[in-house]
Scaffold this motif. Structure first.
Motif, PDB file in Angstrom:
ATOM      1  N   GLN A 170      49.658  24.411  30.012  1.00 46.26           N
ATOM      2  CA  GLN A 170      48.455  24.733  30.868  1.00 46.26           C
ATOM      3  C   GLN A 170      48.470  26.249  31.157  1.00 46.26           C
ATOM      4  O   GLN A 170      49.484  26.749  31.731  1.00 46.26           O
ATOM      5  CB  GLN A 170      48.251  24.103  32.050  1.00 46.26           C
ATOM      6  N   VAL A 171      47.475  27.011  30.499  1.00 46.96           N
ATOM      7  CA  VAL A 171      47.451  28.342  30.780  1.00 46.96           C
ATOM      8  C   VAL A 171      46.625  28.968  32.065  1.00 46.96           C
ATOM      9  O   VAL A 171      45.442  28.217  32.289  1.00 46.96           O
ATOM     10  CB  VAL A 171      46.836  29.085  29.617  1.00 46.96           C
ATOM     11  N   GLN A 172      47.210  29.556  32.967  1.00 42.66           N
ATOM     12  CA  GLN A 172      46.474  29.891  33.930  1.00 42.66           C
ATOM     13  C   GLN A 172      46.225  31.668  34.193  1.00 42.66           C
ATOM     14  O   GLN A 172      47.313  32.395  33.684  1.00 42.66           O
ATOM     15  CB  GLN A 172      47.086  29.713  35.391  1.00 42.66           C
ATOM     16  N   LEU A 173      45.286  31.969  34.675  1.00 38.87           N
ATOM     17  CA  LEU A 173      45.090  33.617  35.037  1.00 38.87           C
ATOM     18  C   LEU A 173      44.865  33.563  36.405  1.00 38.87           C
ATOM     19  O   LEU A 173      43.965  33.202  36.716  1.00 38.87           O
ATOM     20  CB  LEU A 173      43.978  34.241  34.231  1.00 38.87           C
ATOM     21  N   LEU A 174      45.693  34.432  37.175  1.00 41.62           N
ATOM     22  CA  LEU A 174      45.747  34.747  38.491  1.00 41.62           C
ATOM     23  C   LEU A 174      45.507  35.978  38.783  1.00 41.62           C
ATOM     24  O   LEU A 174      46.197  36.915  38.268  1.00 41.62           O
ATOM     25  CB  LEU A 174      47.126  34.024  39.035  1.00 41.62           C
ATOM     26  N   GLU A 175      44.336  36.262  39.388  1.00 48.16           N
ATOM     27  CA  GLU A 175      43.919  37.693  39.810  1.00 48.16           C
ATOM     28  C   GLU A 175      44.311  37.847  41.458  1.00 48.16           C
ATOM     29  O   GLU A 175      44.411  37.126  42.164  1.00 48.16           O
ATOM     30  CB  GLU A 175      42.209  37.730  39.665  1.00 48.16           C
ATOM     31  N   SER A 176      44.249  39.190  41.527  1.00 47.05           N
ATOM     32  CA  SER A 176      44.432  39.750  42.717  1.00 47.05           C
ATOM     33  C   SER A 176      44.008  40.906  42.764  1.00 47.05           C
ATOM     34  O   SER A 176      43.898  41.709  42.068  1.00 47.05           O
ATOM     35  CB  SER A 176      46.060  39.486  43.269  1.00 47.05           C
ATOM     36  N   GLY A 177      43.803  41.549  44.437  1.00 47.60           N
ATOM     37  CA  GLY A 177      43.708  42.716  44.577  1.00 47.60           C
ATOM     38  C   GLY A 177      42.129  43.043  44.946  1.00 47.60           C
ATOM     39  O   GLY A 177      41.972  44.438  45.146  1.00 47.60           O
ATOM     40  N   GLY A 178      41.248  42.410  45.119  1.00 44.97           N
ATOM     41  CA  GLY A 178      39.865  42.317  45.593  1.00 44.97           C
ATOM     42  C   GLY A 178      39.775  42.675  46.997  1.00 44.97           C
ATOM     43  O   GLY A 178      40.973  42.674  47.593  1.00 44.97           O
ATOM     44  N   GLY A 179      38.555  43.288  47.209  1.00 44.70           N
ATOM     45  CA  GLY A 179      38.525  43.520  48.727  1.00 44.70           C
ATOM     46  C   GLY A 179      37.293  44.403  49.046  1.00 44.70           C
ATOM     47  O   GLY A 179      36.513  44.396  48.226  1.00 44.70           O
ATOM     48  N   LEU A 180      37.295  44.815  50.376  1.00 50.80           N
ATOM     49  CA  LEU A 180      36.117  45.584  50.912  1.00 50.80           C
ATOM     50  C   LEU A 180      36.546  47.153  50.915  1.00 50.80           C
ATOM     51  O   LEU A 180      37.728  47.681  51.556  1.00 50.80           O
ATOM     52  CB  LEU A 180      35.667  45.127  52.122  1.00 50.80           C
ATOM     53  N   VAL A 181      35.876  48.156  50.474  1.00 50.63           N
ATOM     54  CA  VAL A 181      36.165  49.453  50.302  1.00 50.63           C
ATOM     55  C   VAL A 181      34.903  50.265  50.427  1.00 50.63           C
ATOM     56  O   VAL A 181      33.959  49.773  50.220  1.00 50.63           O
ATOM     57  CB  VAL A 181      36.945  49.754  48.929  1.00 50.63           C
ATOM     58  N   GLN A 182      35.088  51.345  51.026  1.00 50.13           N
ATOM     59  CA  GLN A 182      33.828  52.170  51.202  1.00 50.13           C
ATOM     60  C   GLN A 182      33.598  53.166  49.773  1.00 50.13           C
ATOM     61  O   GLN A 182      34.683  53.134  49.196  1.00 50.13           O
ATOM     62  CB  GLN A 182      34.051  53.307  52.352  1.00 50.13           C
ATOM     63  N   ALA A 183      32.508  53.459  49.802  1.00 53.24           N
ATOM     64  CA  ALA A 183      31.806  54.361  48.435  1.00 53.24           C
ATOM     65  C   ALA A 183      32.770  55.439  48.303  1.00 53.24           C
ATOM     66  O   ALA A 183      33.108  56.256  49.207  1.00 53.24           O
ATOM     67  CB  ALA A 183      30.507  54.809  48.446  1.00 53.24           C
ATOM     68  N   GLY A 184      32.991  55.666  47.110  1.00 59.88           N
ATOM     69  CA  GLY A 184      34.213  56.757  46.900  1.00 59.88           C
ATOM     70  C   GLY A 184      35.583  56.490  46.779  1.00 59.88           C
ATOM     71  O   GLY A 184      36.481  56.974  46.492  1.00 59.88           O
ATOM     72  N   GLY A 185      36.073  55.268  47.322  1.00 62.21           N
ATOM     73  CA  GLY A 185      37.192  54.835  47.490  1.00 62.21           C
ATOM     74  C   GLY A 185      37.795  54.023  46.083  1.00 62.21           C
ATOM     75  O   GLY A 185      37.092  54.114  45.187  1.00 62.21           O
ATOM     76  N   SER A 186      39.028  53.460  46.182  1.00 58.98           N
ATOM     77  CA  SER A 186      39.680  52.965  45.031  1.00 58.98           C
ATOM     78  C   SER A 186      40.137  51.499  45.403  1.00 58.98           C
ATOM     79  O   SER A 186      40.361  51.316  46.532  1.00 58.98           O
ATOM     80  CB  SER A 186      40.788  53.807  44.571  1.00 58.98           C
ATOM     81  N   LEU A 187      40.285  50.783  44.315  1.00 52.62           N
ATOM     82  CA  LEU A 187      40.863  49.558  44.304  1.00 52.62           C
ATOM     83  C   LEU A 187      41.664  49.070  43.182  1.00 52.62           C
ATOM     84  O   LEU A 187      41.102  49.712  41.988  1.00 52.62           O
ATOM     85  CB  LEU A 187      39.881  48.406  44.624  1.00 52.62           C
ATOM     86  N   ARG A 188      42.503  48.209  43.319  1.00 56.93           N
ATOM     87  CA  ARG A 188      43.337  48.031  41.949  1.00 56.93           C
ATOM     88  C   ARG A 188      43.181  46.603  41.737  1.00 56.93           C
ATOM     89  O   ARG A 188      43.520  45.938  42.511  1.00 56.93           O
ATOM     90  CB  ARG A 188      44.814  48.567  41.961  1.00 56.93           C
ATOM     91  N   LEU A 189      43.028  45.932  40.764  1.00 56.29           N
ATOM     92  CA  LEU A 189      42.869  44.581  40.309  1.00 56.29           C
ATOM     93  C   LEU A 189      44.031  44.240  39.287  1.00 56.29           C
ATOM     94  O   LEU A 189      44.248  45.143  38.555  1.00 56.29           O
ATOM     95  CB  LEU A 189      41.532  44.247  39.873  1.00 56.29           C
ATOM     96  N   SER A 190      44.544  43.165  39.630  1.00 51.17           N
ATOM     97  CA  SER A 190      45.660  42.719  38.947  1.00 51.17           C
ATOM     98  C   SER A 190      45.360  41.335  38.226  1.00 51.17           C
ATOM     99  O   SER A 190      44.744  40.554  39.040  1.00 51.17           O
ATOM    100  CB  SER A 190      46.994  42.819  39.537  1.00 51.17           C
ATOM    101  N   CYS A 191      46.086  40.862  37.302  1.00 52.14           N
ATOM    102  CA  CYS A 191      45.728  39.643  36.715  1.00 52.14           C
ATOM    103  C   CYS A 191      46.930  39.265  35.817  1.00 52.14           C
ATOM    104  O   CYS A 191      47.683  39.963  35.034  1.00 52.14           O
ATOM    105  CB  CYS A 191      44.601  39.459  35.771  1.00 52.14           C
ATOM    106  N   ALA A 192      47.610  38.026  36.220  1.00 50.44           N
ATOM    107  CA  ALA A 192      48.931  37.562  35.355  1.00 50.44           C
ATOM    108  C   ALA A 192      48.522  36.333  34.816  1.00 50.44           C
ATOM    109  O   ALA A 192      47.961  35.365  35.433  1.00 50.44           O
ATOM    110  CB  ALA A 192      49.983  37.345  36.459  1.00 50.44           C
ATOM    111  N   ALA A 193      48.924  36.203  33.436  1.00 47.70           N
ATOM    112  CA  ALA A 193      48.800  34.967  32.747  1.00 47.70           C
ATOM    113  C   ALA A 193      50.080  34.413  32.727  1.00 47.70           C
ATOM    114  O   ALA A 193      51.159  34.900  32.593  1.00 47.70           O
ATOM    115  CB  ALA A 193      48.380  35.386  31.280  1.00 47.70           C
ATOM    116  N   SER A 194      50.126  32.927  32.923  1.00 45.47           N
ATOM    117  CA  SER A 194      51.242  32.109  32.981  1.00 45.47           C
ATOM    118  C   SER A 194      50.906  30.824  32.347  1.00 45.47           C
ATOM    119  O   SER A 194      49.770  30.276  31.933  1.00 45.47           O
ATOM    120  CB  SER A 194      51.605  31.706  34.307  1.00 45.47           C
TER     121      SER A 194
END
Length: 122
Positions: A1-25
């Protein structure tokens, strides 16, 4: 069974940065394309950025110059670095991968992560 697991979302102010990650297993023979899509309330899901196994990238016009997609083939991961975020980037972000997981066929199947919320406040 293949799964994709995401992480890294959230709340940020305009002009800010976020990094999303996804791992396949799971049972993965090969990965063709890994991408990030997003869906805002009341809107259709749209492609944000994609990267092929050969490293070719493509971006939605709305994120060009602000977002960077990258992948690690050995770790079967894809990341999305989001800079200069705008309120209109607010959405649920989904990881997508085109994966061959069945040894007796060359068929590639589509897999999606569960989604991670990104909220950009003004």
């Amino acid at each position: 069974q293949v799964q994709l697991l995401e992480s890294g979302g959230g709340l940020v102010q305009a002009g800010g940065s976020l990094r999303l990650s996804c791992a396949a297993s799971g049972l993965i023979i090969s990965i063709n394309t890994m991408s990030w899509y997003r869906q805002a309330p009341g809107k259709q899901r749209e492609l944000v950025a994609g990267i092929t196994s050969g490293g070719i990238t493509n971006y939605a016009d709305s994120v060009k110059g602000r977002f960077i997609i990258s992948s690690d083939k050995a770790k079967k991961t894809v990341a999305l670095q989001m800079n200069s975020l705008k309120p209109e980037d607010t959405a649920v972000y989904y990881c997508y991968a085109e994966i061959r997981s069945r040894p007796l066929t060359m068929r590639m199947d589509d897999y999606w992560g569960q989604g991670t919320q990104v909220t950009v406040s003004s």
